[in-house]
Scaffold this motif. Sequence first.
Motif, PDB file in Angstrom:
ATOM      1  N   HIS A   1       0.850  -1.172   0.000  1.00 41.42           N
ATOM      2  CA  HIS A   1       0.000   0.000   0.000  1.00 41.42           C
ATOM      3  C   HIS A   1       0.897   1.235   0.000  1.00 41.42           C
ATOM      4  O   HIS A   1       2.096   1.142   0.241  1.00 41.42           O
ATOM      5  CB  HIS A   1      -0.930  -0.005   1.219  1.00 41.42           C
ATOM      6  N   SER A   2       0.286   2.359  -0.297  1.00 39.60           N
ATOM      7  CA  SER A   2       1.027   3.609  -0.291  1.00 39.60           C
ATOM      8  C   SER A   2       0.331   4.565   0.668  1.00 39.60           C
ATOM      9  O   SER A   2      -0.858   4.838   0.506  1.00 39.60           O
ATOM     10  CB  SER A   2       1.059   4.194  -1.704  1.00 39.60           C
ATOM     11  N   SER A   3       1.057   5.049   1.657  1.00 41.71           N
ATOM     12  CA  SER A   3       0.506   6.025   2.599  1.00 41.71           C
ATOM     13  C   SER A   3       1.275   7.325   2.463  1.00 41.71           C
ATOM     14  O   SER A   3       2.499   7.319   2.332  1.00 41.71           O
ATOM     15  CB  SER A   3       0.610   5.509   4.033  1.00 41.71           C
ATOM     16  N   ARG A   4       0.535   8.415   2.498  1.00 42.82           N
ATOM     17  CA  ARG A   4       1.173   9.710   2.345  1.00 42.82           C
ATOM     18  C   ARG A   4       0.461  10.739   3.212  1.00 42.82           C
ATOM     19  O   ARG A   4      -0.762  10.795   3.241  1.00 42.82           O
ATOM     20  CB  ARG A   4       1.096  10.112   0.870  1.00 42.82           C
ATOM     21  N   THR A   5       1.238  11.539   3.896  1.00 40.85           N
ATOM     22  CA  THR A   5       0.689  12.644   4.687  1.00 40.85           C
ATOM     23  C   THR A   5       0.310  13.764   3.732  1.00 40.85           C
ATOM     24  O   THR A   5       1.059  14.090   2.806  1.00 40.85           O
ATOM     25  CB  THR A   5       1.748  13.144   5.689  1.00 40.85           C
ATOM     26  N   LEU A   6      -0.864  14.358   3.952  1.00 40.75           N
ATOM     27  CA  LEU A   6      -1.287  15.481   3.119  1.00 40.75           C
ATOM     28  C   LEU A   6      -0.453  16.709   3.468  1.00 40.75           C
ATOM     29  O   LEU A   6      -0.298  17.040   4.647  1.00 40.75           O
ATOM     30  CB  LEU A   6      -2.773  15.777   3.333  1.00 40.75           C
ATOM     31  N   ASP A   7       0.080  17.376   2.453  1.00 37.23           N
ATOM     32  CA  ASP A   7       0.950  18.528   2.686  1.00 37.23           C
ATOM     33  C   ASP A   7       0.229  19.672   3.401  1.00 37.23           C
ATOM     34  O   ASP A   7       0.778  20.294   4.298  1.00 37.23           O
ATOM     35  CB  ASP A   7       1.534  19.038   1.361  1.00 37.23           C
ATOM     36  N   LEU A   8      -1.011  19.959   2.985  1.00 38.16           N
ATOM     37  CA  LEU A   8      -1.745  21.066   3.582  1.00 38.16           C
ATOM     38  C   LEU A   8      -2.405  20.702   4.911  1.00 38.16           C
ATOM     39  O   LEU A   8      -2.781  21.574   5.688  1.00 38.16           O
ATOM     40  CB  LEU A   8      -2.806  21.592   2.614  1.00 38.16           C
ATOM     41  N   PHE A   9      -2.553  19.406   5.150  1.00 34.98           N
ATOM     42  CA  PHE A   9      -3.155  18.917   6.393  1.00 34.98           C
ATOM     43  C   PHE A   9      -2.271  17.804   6.942  1.00 34.98           C
ATOM     44  O   PHE A   9      -2.587  16.631   6.817  1.00 34.98           O
ATOM     45  CB  PHE A   9      -4.583  18.406   6.139  1.00 34.98           C
ATOM     46  N   PRO A  10      -1.142  18.171   7.550  1.00 41.60           N
ATOM     47  CA  PRO A  10      -0.163  17.172   7.984  1.00 41.60           C
ATOM     48  C   PRO A  10      -0.657  16.225   9.079  1.00 41.60           C
ATOM     49  O   PRO A  10      -0.002  15.240   9.372  1.00 41.60           O
ATOM     50  CB  PRO A  10       1.017  18.012   8.483  1.00 41.60           C
ATOM     51  N   ASP A  11      -1.830  16.502   9.631  1.00 43.63           N
ATOM     52  CA  ASP A  11      -2.378  15.589  10.633  1.00 43.63           C
ATOM     53  C   ASP A  11      -3.247  14.496   9.995  1.00 43.63           C
ATOM     54  O   ASP A  11      -3.830  13.678  10.699  1.00 43.63           O
ATOM     55  CB  ASP A  11      -3.157  16.363  11.707  1.00 43.63           C
ATOM     56  N   TYR A  12      -3.318  14.466   8.660  1.00 36.34           N
ATOM     57  CA  TYR A  12      -4.082  13.445   7.941  1.00 36.34           C
ATOM     58  C   TYR A  12      -3.163  12.620   7.041  1.00 36.34           C
ATOM     59  O   TYR A  12      -2.265  13.156   6.403  1.00 36.34           O
ATOM     60  CB  TYR A  12      -5.164  14.087   7.070  1.00 36.34           C
ATOM     61  N   VAL A  13      -3.454  11.329   6.968  1.00 35.88           N
ATOM     62  CA  VAL A  13      -2.697  10.400   6.130  1.00 35.88           C
ATOM     63  C   VAL A  13      -3.669   9.725   5.159  1.00 35.88           C
ATOM     64  O   VAL A  13      -4.742   9.262   5.568  1.00 35.88           O
ATOM     65  CB  VAL A  13      -1.990   9.326   6.991  1.00 35.88           C
TER      66      VAL A  13
ATOM     67  N   ARG B   1      -7.062   8.813   7.341  1.00 35.02           N
ATOM     68  CA  ARG B   1      -7.020   8.704   8.799  1.00 35.02           C
ATOM     69  C   ARG B   1      -6.285   9.907   9.381  1.00 35.02           C
ATOM     70  O   ARG B   1      -5.352  10.421   8.775  1.00 35.02           O
ATOM     71  CB  ARG B   1      -6.249   7.445   9.230  1.00 35.02           C
ATOM     72  N   GLU B   2      -6.697  10.282  10.578  1.00 36.38           N
ATOM     73  CA  GLU B   2      -5.927  11.285  11.301  1.00 36.38           C
ATOM     74  C   GLU B   2      -4.673  10.596  11.802  1.00 36.38           C
ATOM     75  O   GLU B   2      -4.688   9.411  12.113  1.00 36.38           O
ATOM     76  CB  GLU B   2      -6.735  11.870  12.453  1.00 36.38           C
ATOM     77  N   LYS B   3      -3.575  11.323  11.899  1.00 33.74           N
ATOM     78  CA  LYS B   3      -2.286  10.717  12.253  1.00 33.74           C
ATOM     79  C   LYS B   3      -2.312   9.982  13.578  1.00 33.74           C
ATOM     80  O   LYS B   3      -1.739   8.920  13.705  1.00 33.74           O
ATOM     81  CB  LYS B   3      -1.183  11.767  12.255  1.00 33.74           C
ATOM     82  N   ASP B   4      -2.992  10.527  14.571  1.00 29.06           N
ATOM     83  CA  ASP B   4      -3.062   9.843  15.870  1.00 29.06           C
ATOM     84  C   ASP B   4      -3.681   8.462  15.714  1.00 29.06           C
ATOM     85  O   ASP B   4      -3.196   7.483  16.243  1.00 29.06           O
ATOM     86  CB  ASP B   4      -3.888  10.659  16.872  1.00 29.06           C
TER      87      ASP B   4
ATOM     88  N   GLU C   1      -1.356   5.750  13.566  1.00 31.00           N
ATOM     89  CA  GLU C   1      -0.272   5.011  14.209  1.00 31.00           C
ATOM     90  C   GLU C   1      -0.797   3.801  14.973  1.00 31.00           C
ATOM     91  O   GLU C   1      -0.215   2.743  14.954  1.00 31.00           O
ATOM     92  CB  GLU C   1       0.509   5.944  15.138  1.00 31.00           C
ATOM     93  N   GLU C   2      -1.935   3.979  15.650  1.00 28.09           N
ATOM     94  CA  GLU C   2      -2.472   2.904  16.484  1.00 28.09           C
ATOM     95  C   GLU C   2      -3.229   1.859  15.673  1.00 28.09           C
ATOM     96  O   GLU C   2      -3.159   0.680  15.958  1.00 28.09           O
ATOM     97  CB  GLU C   2      -3.413   3.504  17.534  1.00 28.09           C
ATOM     98  N   GLU C   3      -3.996   2.303  14.672  1.00 29.90           N
ATOM     99  CA  GLU C   3      -4.964   1.421  14.036  1.00 29.90           C
ATOM    100  C   GLU C   3      -4.622   0.993  12.617  1.00 29.90           C
ATOM    101  O   GLU C   3      -5.248   0.079  12.092  1.00 29.90           O
ATOM    102  CB  GLU C   3      -6.332   2.112  13.993  1.00 29.90           C
ATOM    103  N   GLU C   4      -3.690   1.648  11.956  1.00 31.16           N
ATOM    104  CA  GLU C   4      -3.507   1.417  10.525  1.00 31.16           C
ATOM    105  C   GLU C   4      -3.287  -0.055  10.185  1.00 31.16           C
ATOM    106  O   GLU C   4      -3.919  -0.578   9.272  1.00 31.16           O
ATOM    107  CB  GLU C   4      -2.352   2.251   9.962  1.00 31.16           C
ATOM    108  N   GLY C   5      -2.426  -0.732  10.912  1.00 32.44           N
ATOM    109  CA  GLY C   5      -2.150  -2.137  10.610  1.00 32.44           C
ATOM    110  C   GLY C   5      -3.398  -2.995  10.638  1.00 32.44           C
ATOM    111  O   GLY C   5      -3.670  -3.762   9.724  1.00 32.44           O
TER     112      GLY C   5
END
Length: 179
Positions: free
Chosen positions: A2-14, A111-114, A117-121
Motif C-alpha cells: 500500500h502507499s501512505s502519504r501525509t497530506l501537505d496542507l493537512f499534515p495531521d491526515y494520512v 485517517r488522522e495521524k493519531d 499510528e495505532e490502528e492502521e495495521g
Amino acid sequence: MHSSRTLDLFPDYVVTQLLFKDVKNAAGLRKKAIDGGIDGALINPAMVLDPFQILVAANKAVHLQRIGKLKTRTLFSEIIFNLSPTNKISDAFQKFGISDSDTAVLIVLVREKDDEEEEEGGILEDIVALVDGQQVPLEELSDLSDVAKIKKLYKVTPQEEKTGQVLEALICRMATKDV
C-alpha cells in the motif's frame, strides 16, 4: 503493497491507497461500502491516471470537511466526487465509483495521524481480508488505467497533450470545477 502519504496542507491526515486486481466480489464490496461497512472510497482504477489525482481529491475533501462544506454525505464520497470534472454527484459515482462487474478496485483510506499510528495495521488487514482479489503495488495503477476514456471524460485536447502532460490537464480540471 500500500502507499501512505501525509497530506501537505493537512499534515495531521494520512491518505492510504490499496490497489487490487482480479477482484471477484466487487458487488459485495460496493454494497458493503454503501451500507457504511467500509470506511474508505472504492474507486474504479480504470478512471485514474496517477495516484496524485487521489491525493488532490483527498486533500480537497479534507479541506471541505474541516470547513463544513462537503457537497456529499461523507469524506469518502467527497473524494470520488472530487475526481470528477463535472458537478454532478451521480455522474461522479457512475464514472469513478466501482460497479458490480469491475475486476479491479482502488481503495482509499483517510485517517488522522493519531489514529493512523495505532490502528492502521489492523484496518489495512481488515480491508485486505474483505477483497477477493490480488493486491498489487500502486505502481501498477497505470497498467489498469484506460487513458483514452480518461482523456475523453476530461476533454483533454491534443494541444494540451503537446504542451504538457495529460495528468496536468486532469488536475487542472479537478481543481477548477468549482470556479
